[in-house]
Design an enzyme around this catalytic site. Structure first.
Site, PDB file in Angstrom:
ATOM      1  N   VAL A 107      35.616  43.943  37.211  1.00  0.00           N
ATOM      2  CA  VAL A 107      36.576  44.709  36.418  1.00  0.00           C
ATOM      3  C   VAL A 107      36.310  46.212  36.425  1.00  0.00           C
ATOM      4  O   VAL A 107      37.202  47.004  36.128  1.00  0.00           O
ATOM      5  CB  VAL A 107      36.596  44.187  34.961  1.00  0.00           C
ATOM      6  CG1 VAL A 107      35.334  44.619  34.200  1.00  0.00           C
ATOM      7  CG2 VAL A 107      37.849  44.635  34.213  1.00  0.00           C
ATOM      8  N   TYR A 108      35.115  46.649  36.789  1.00  0.00           N
ATOM      9  CA  TYR A 108      34.801  48.079  36.741  1.00  0.00           C
ATOM     10  C   TYR A 108      35.710  48.839  37.706  1.00  0.00           C
ATOM     11  O   TYR A 108      35.684  48.618  38.920  1.00  0.00           O
ATOM     12  CB  TYR A 108      33.344  48.351  37.113  1.00  0.00           C
ATOM     13  CG  TYR A 108      32.316  47.815  36.127  1.00  0.00           C
ATOM     14  CD1 TYR A 108      32.667  47.418  34.846  1.00  0.00           C
ATOM     15  CD2 TYR A 108      30.981  47.721  36.491  1.00  0.00           C
ATOM     16  CE1 TYR A 108      31.717  46.941  33.953  1.00  0.00           C
ATOM     17  CE2 TYR A 108      30.019  47.245  35.606  1.00  0.00           C
ATOM     18  CZ  TYR A 108      30.400  46.851  34.339  1.00  0.00           C
ATOM     19  OH  TYR A 108      29.456  46.375  33.466  1.00  0.00           O
ATOM     20  N   SER A 109      36.483  49.744  37.139  1.00  0.00           N
ATOM     21  CA  SER A 109      37.436  50.538  37.920  1.00  0.00           C
ATOM     22  C   SER A 109      38.299  49.665  38.823  1.00  0.00           C
ATOM     23  O   SER A 109      38.592  50.020  39.965  1.00  0.00           O
ATOM     24  CB  SER A 109      36.712  51.618  38.743  1.00  0.00           C
ATOM     25  OG  SER A 109      36.073  52.539  37.895  1.00  0.00           O
TER      26      SER A 109
END
Length: 326
Positions: A60-62
């Site tokens: 989900v990061y960036s």
């Protein structure tokens, strides 16, 4: 650099883990302060030069671009056989009812997506990012076991949940002969110590690796109380974590300053040294937006605190609302 086993496994990891939430495309994420590929490159390269072999990210990061940047840069500078890559699954990656969670469908889709973005055939540690209240734990643990047996992950871990949930998950896996969690990535630092009540004793008893995130409380343990940064002004998650207890936490931050001056080191090194002295901490996950953050983190390995100093840092702490499990 010091290296330790990841809990009750034979895997060697650096005592400092580099968190990759700082890397990605700002227009794809809720944090406008993340670094793009060009600015991330020097930090990841420096981490390798300092002996860090443990890197943590999440799908989900960036919106996946953290994995893409980390994978590309590691491929340029590192021997895959000697680095440990961890990623996570749970949060929404696309619209629709199956775009999130820990169903078999979501796990099987997302491990393949993560591997493609990272540019690798396997991850060393595949972690559930949160507890999924809508999926039977049996379904989740069997799917994770199948990911391991397919060679797409070497180990599995978990993040931010209640101790009873963590124990239930591993009991379920043991009951069925499935792969068990070997690590817990939880929220733990000098101004948030609620994990000491149940999770840390459980992990110590079960020989589970503890790789805490936010070890510097999103920078609050490292700067003057009145100092503002781009992150402190824009990071709504850290505001939600710490604003409500800011006045109570201030006394602890002041003691960090006092001991940093006494030892002639950075405040970050005192906060990390405290964490490194705690059992059963394996490797704090440190975020970095410049090279000095990495150098400070590694320097903390050389800072020794007395039992009296540790007690002095801890004494002003007051109970905090639970932050992490959902």
């Amino acid at each position: 650099m010091e290296y330790v086993k990841l809990g009750n496994t034979g895997l060697d990891v650096s005592r400092i883990c580099l968190g990759a939430m700082s890397f990605g495309m700002a227009d794809r994420w809720i944090h406008p302060w993340v670094l793009d590929e060009e600015r991330s490159r020097s930090i990841i390269k420096k981490a390798l030069e300092l002996g860090i072999n443990f890197f943590d990210t999440a799908n989900v990061y960036s919106a996946g671009t953290s994995e893409e940047i980390l994978g590309k840069i590691l491929k340029d500078y590192a021997n895959r056989d000697e680095i440990v890559i961890a990623t996570k699954v749970y949060f929404p990656m696309h619209e629709g009812p199956n775009g999130k969670g820990l169903s078999r469908k979501a796990i099987m889709n997302e491990i393949d997506n993560s591997l493609e973005r990272l540019g690798t055939d396997y991850v060393d540690l595949y972690q559930i990012h949160r507890w999924d209240y809508e999926t039977p734990i049996e379904e989740t643990m069997e799917a994770l076991h199948d990911v391991v047996k397919a060679g797409k992950a070497r180990y599995i871990g978990a993040s931010s949940m209640y101790a009873w949930q963590f124990l239930k998950a591993n009991y379920t896996a043991e009951k069925h002969g499935w792969t068990k969690f070997v690590s817990m990535q939880n929220h733990y630092n000098l101004i948030y110590r609620e994990e000491e009540r149940e999770m840390l004793p459980l992990c110590k008893e079960e020989k589970i690796a503890v790789i805490p995130y936010s070890p510097l409380a999103s920078g609050r343990l490292t700067r003057d109380w009145s100092e503002k940064t781009h992150r402190s002004e824009t990071d709504q998650i850290q505001k939600a974590k710490y604003d409500a207890t800011a006045e109570a936490d201030r006394a602890i931050v002041e003691r960090v300053v006092e001991l940093a001056e006494k030892h002639g080191v950075k405040r970050a090194q005192i906060a990390l040294a405290w964490l490194l002295h705690k059992e059963p901490i394996t490797a704090p996950i440190v975020g970095a937006t410049n090279i000095s953050h990495l150098e400070d983190a590694v320097g903390a390995l050389s800072v020794s605190l007395t039992a009296e100093e540790i007690a002095y840092l801890e004494e002003p702490y007051v109970p905090h609302p639970i932050v992490g499990p959902l």
